[in-house]
Design an enzyme around this catalytic site. Structure first.
Site, short mmCIF file in Angstrom:
data_model
loop_
_atom_site.label_atom_id
_atom_site.label_comp_id
_atom_site.label_asym_id
_atom_site.label_seq_id
_atom_site.Cartn_x
_atom_site.Cartn_y
_atom_site.Cartn_z
N CYS A 98 0.81 -1.14 0.05
CA CYS A 98 0.11 -0.11 -0.06
C CYS A 98 0.92 1.29 0.05
O CYS A 98 1.93 1.44 0.75
CB CYS A 98 -0.91 0.07 1.34
SG CYS A 98 -2.07 1.40 1.40
N HIS A 143 -9.22 -3.74 -1.95
CA HIS A 143 -8.25 -2.66 -1.25
C HIS A 143 -8.46 -1.56 -1.00
O HIS A 143 -8.70 -0.84 0.00
CB HIS A 143 -6.80 -3.01 -2.04
CG HIS A 143 -5.58 -2.36 -1.33
ND1 HIS A 143 -4.86 -3.08 -0.70
CD2 HIS A 143 -5.48 -1.08 -1.12
CE1 HIS A 143 -3.95 -2.04 0.00
NE2 HIS A 143 -4.44 -1.04 -0.34
N GLU A 144 -8.74 -0.81 -2.34
CA GLU A 144 -9.36 0.52 -2.38
C GLU A 144 -10.77 0.83 -1.61
O GLU A 144 -10.77 1.98 -0.86
CB GLU A 144 -9.38 1.07 -3.70
CG GLU A 144 -7.97 1.15 -4.35
CD GLU A 144 -6.91 1.66 -3.45
OE1 GLU A 144 -6.85 2.61 -2.76
OE2 GLU A 144 -5.72 1.14 -3.74
N HIS A 189 -10.23 1.06 2.02
CA HIS A 189 -9.67 2.30 2.62
C HIS A 189 -10.83 3.32 2.85
O HIS A 189 -10.65 4.15 3.86
CB HIS A 189 -8.88 3.03 1.57
CG HIS A 189 -7.37 2.62 1.70
ND1 HIS A 189 -6.63 2.79 2.77
CD2 HIS A 189 -6.67 1.97 0.58
CE1 HIS A 189 -5.39 2.46 2.50
NE2 HIS A 189 -5.42 1.67 1.11
#
Length: 154
Positions: free
Chosen positions: A90, A132-133, A136
Protein backbone atom coordinates in the site's frame (compact mmCIF):
# COMPACT_ATOMS: atom_id res chain seq x y z
CA UNK A 1 -3.60 18.76 -12.19
CA UNK A 2 -1.78 18.15 -8.91
CA UNK A 3 0.16 15.42 -7.20
CA UNK A 4 -0.54 15.11 -3.49
CA UNK A 5 1.54 13.65 -0.70
CA UNK A 6 0.28 10.20 0.29
CA UNK A 7 -1.03 10.04 3.86
CA UNK A 8 1.05 7.56 5.85
CA UNK A 9 -0.20 4.92 8.28
CA UNK A 10 -1.10 5.34 11.19
CA UNK A 11 -2.67 8.73 10.29
CA UNK A 12 -6.19 8.75 11.81
CA UNK A 13 -7.92 9.57 8.48
CA UNK A 14 -6.97 6.07 7.30
CA UNK A 15 -9.14 4.65 10.10
CA UNK A 16 -12.23 6.78 9.43
CA UNK A 17 -15.23 5.86 7.30
CA UNK A 18 -15.13 8.29 4.37
CA UNK A 19 -18.11 10.54 3.71
CA UNK A 20 -20.52 9.83 0.88
CA UNK A 21 -20.42 12.18 -2.11
CA UNK A 22 -23.88 13.71 -2.48
CA UNK A 23 -23.26 15.74 -5.63
CA UNK A 24 -20.60 15.72 -8.30
CA UNK A 25 -19.13 19.20 -8.22
CA UNK A 26 -16.06 20.72 -9.87
CA UNK A 27 -14.28 20.02 -6.55
CA UNK A 28 -15.06 16.30 -6.86
CA UNK A 29 -13.95 16.32 -10.50
CA UNK A 30 -10.63 17.92 -9.46
CA UNK A 31 -10.28 15.36 -6.68
CA UNK A 32 -10.65 12.55 -9.24
CA UNK A 33 -8.00 14.05 -11.52
CA UNK A 34 -5.69 14.55 -8.55
CA UNK A 35 -6.19 10.94 -7.45
CA UNK A 36 -5.26 9.68 -10.92
CA UNK A 37 -2.20 11.96 -11.13
CA UNK A 38 -1.04 11.06 -7.62
CA UNK A 39 -1.57 7.33 -8.21
CA UNK A 40 0.43 7.38 -11.43
CA UNK A 41 3.24 9.53 -10.05
CA UNK A 42 3.50 7.26 -6.99
CA UNK A 43 3.61 4.07 -9.04
CA UNK A 44 0.38 2.66 -7.62
CA UNK A 45 -2.46 0.77 -9.29
CA UNK A 46 -5.20 2.26 -7.13
CA UNK A 47 -5.80 5.09 -4.69
CA UNK A 48 -8.60 6.21 -2.39
CA UNK A 49 -9.39 9.81 -1.43
CA UNK A 50 -8.52 9.29 2.27
CA UNK A 51 -4.98 8.42 1.16
CA UNK A 52 -4.53 12.04 0.08
CA UNK A 53 -6.26 13.39 3.18
CA UNK A 54 -9.80 13.78 1.79
CA UNK A 55 -12.68 12.03 3.57
CA UNK A 56 -14.79 11.35 0.48
CA UNK A 57 -15.93 8.04 -1.03
CA UNK A 58 -13.92 8.33 -4.25
CA UNK A 59 -11.41 5.81 -5.62
CA UNK A 60 -9.40 5.20 -8.74
CA UNK A 61 -8.21 1.77 -9.92
CA UNK A 62 -6.28 0.97 -13.08
CA UNK A 63 -7.89 -1.59 -15.35
CA UNK A 64 -5.73 -4.30 -16.99
CA UNK A 65 -4.94 -1.93 -19.90
CA UNK A 66 -3.72 0.73 -17.42
CA UNK A 67 -6.77 2.96 -17.93
CA UNK A 68 -8.00 4.64 -14.74
CA UNK A 69 -11.49 3.78 -13.49
CA UNK A 70 -12.82 6.49 -11.18
CA UNK A 71 -15.73 5.45 -8.99
CA UNK A 72 -17.73 7.68 -6.69
CA UNK A 73 -19.53 6.02 -3.76
CA UNK A 74 -18.35 2.57 -4.86
CA UNK A 75 -19.80 -0.57 -3.38
CA UNK A 76 -19.20 -4.23 -3.95
CA UNK A 77 -22.55 -5.73 -4.91
CA UNK A 78 -21.42 -9.31 -5.54
CA UNK A 79 -18.39 -11.37 -4.57
CA UNK A 80 -17.88 -14.46 -6.69
CA UNK A 81 -15.38 -17.14 -7.44
CA UNK A 82 -12.58 -18.54 -5.40
CA UNK A 83 -10.59 -16.80 -2.71
CA UNK A 84 -6.89 -16.38 -3.27
CA UNK A 85 -4.15 -15.33 -0.91
CA UNK A 86 -1.54 -13.06 -2.48
CA UNK A 87 0.90 -10.31 -1.64
CA UNK A 88 -0.39 -6.78 -1.15
CA UNK A 89 1.32 -3.52 -0.40
CA UNK A 90 0.00 0.00 0.00
CA UNK A 91 1.24 3.47 -0.82
CA UNK A 92 0.18 4.51 2.70
CA UNK A 93 2.29 1.76 4.32
CA UNK A 94 5.59 1.96 2.42
CA UNK A 95 8.02 -0.93 2.66
CA UNK A 96 5.52 -3.26 4.33
CA UNK A 97 3.83 -6.15 2.56
CA UNK A 98 1.39 -8.84 3.57
CA UNK A 99 -0.42 -11.92 2.41
CA UNK A 100 -4.12 -11.08 2.05
CA UNK A 101 -7.00 -13.36 1.10
CA UNK A 102 -9.47 -11.81 -1.36
CA UNK A 103 -12.18 -12.94 -3.76
CA UNK A 104 -10.97 -13.12 -7.33
CA UNK A 105 -14.18 -12.01 -9.04
CA UNK A 106 -16.63 -9.30 -8.07
CA UNK A 107 -19.15 -6.79 -9.31
CA UNK A 108 -18.57 -3.23 -8.16
CA UNK A 109 -21.05 -0.40 -8.63
CA UNK A 110 -20.74 3.35 -8.23
CA UNK A 111 -21.04 6.60 -10.14
CA UNK A 112 -18.80 8.00 -12.83
CA UNK A 113 -17.86 11.67 -13.13
CA UNK A 114 -20.94 12.33 -15.29
CA UNK A 115 -23.15 11.19 -12.41
CA UNK A 116 -24.26 8.00 -14.17
CA UNK A 117 -24.44 4.77 -12.21
CA UNK A 118 -21.99 2.23 -13.61
CA UNK A 119 -21.09 -1.35 -12.73
CA UNK A 120 -18.02 -3.41 -13.54
CA UNK A 121 -17.45 -7.14 -13.37
CA UNK A 122 -13.75 -7.49 -12.57
CA UNK A 123 -11.46 -10.44 -12.00
CA UNK A 124 -7.99 -11.26 -10.77
CA UNK A 125 -5.65 -8.48 -9.75
CA UNK A 126 -8.20 -5.78 -10.64
CA UNK A 127 -10.74 -7.38 -8.29
CA UNK A 128 -8.09 -7.38 -5.56
CA UNK A 129 -7.33 -3.70 -6.18
CA UNK A 130 -11.00 -2.69 -5.96
CA UNK A 131 -11.42 -4.53 -2.65
CA UNK A 132 -8.25 -2.89 -1.29
CA UNK A 133 -9.34 0.64 -2.26
CA UNK A 134 -12.92 0.23 -1.04
CA UNK A 135 -11.50 -1.01 2.27
CA UNK A 136 -9.73 2.36 2.57
CA UNK A 137 -13.12 4.10 2.37
CA UNK A 138 -14.27 2.06 5.37
CA UNK A 139 -11.20 2.75 7.51
CA UNK A 140 -9.60 -0.63 6.82
CA UNK A 141 -5.97 -1.03 5.77
CA UNK A 142 -4.52 -4.21 4.30
CA UNK A 143 -2.66 -4.88 7.55
CA UNK A 144 -6.04 -5.62 9.14
CA UNK A 145 -6.68 -8.45 6.68
CA UNK A 146 -3.14 -9.79 6.29
CA UNK A 147 -2.32 -13.26 7.56
CA UNK A 148 1.40 -12.53 7.34
CA UNK A 149 3.09 -9.10 7.43
CA UNK A 150 6.71 -8.47 6.44
CA UNK A 151 9.16 -5.84 5.24
CA UNK A 152 11.18 -6.19 2.10
CA UNK A 153 13.60 -4.04 0.17
CA UNK A 154 11.87 -1.96 -2.50
Amino acid sequence: MAVFQIVQYPDPILREKAREVRKITPQIERLAVNLVDTMRRSGGVGLAAPQIGVSKRVIVVEDPEKNPIVLINPEIVRLEGDKETAEEGCLSVPGVWGQVERRMCLTVRGYNLEGKQVAYLVEGFTARAFQHEIDHLDGIVFLDRATTIYKRKE
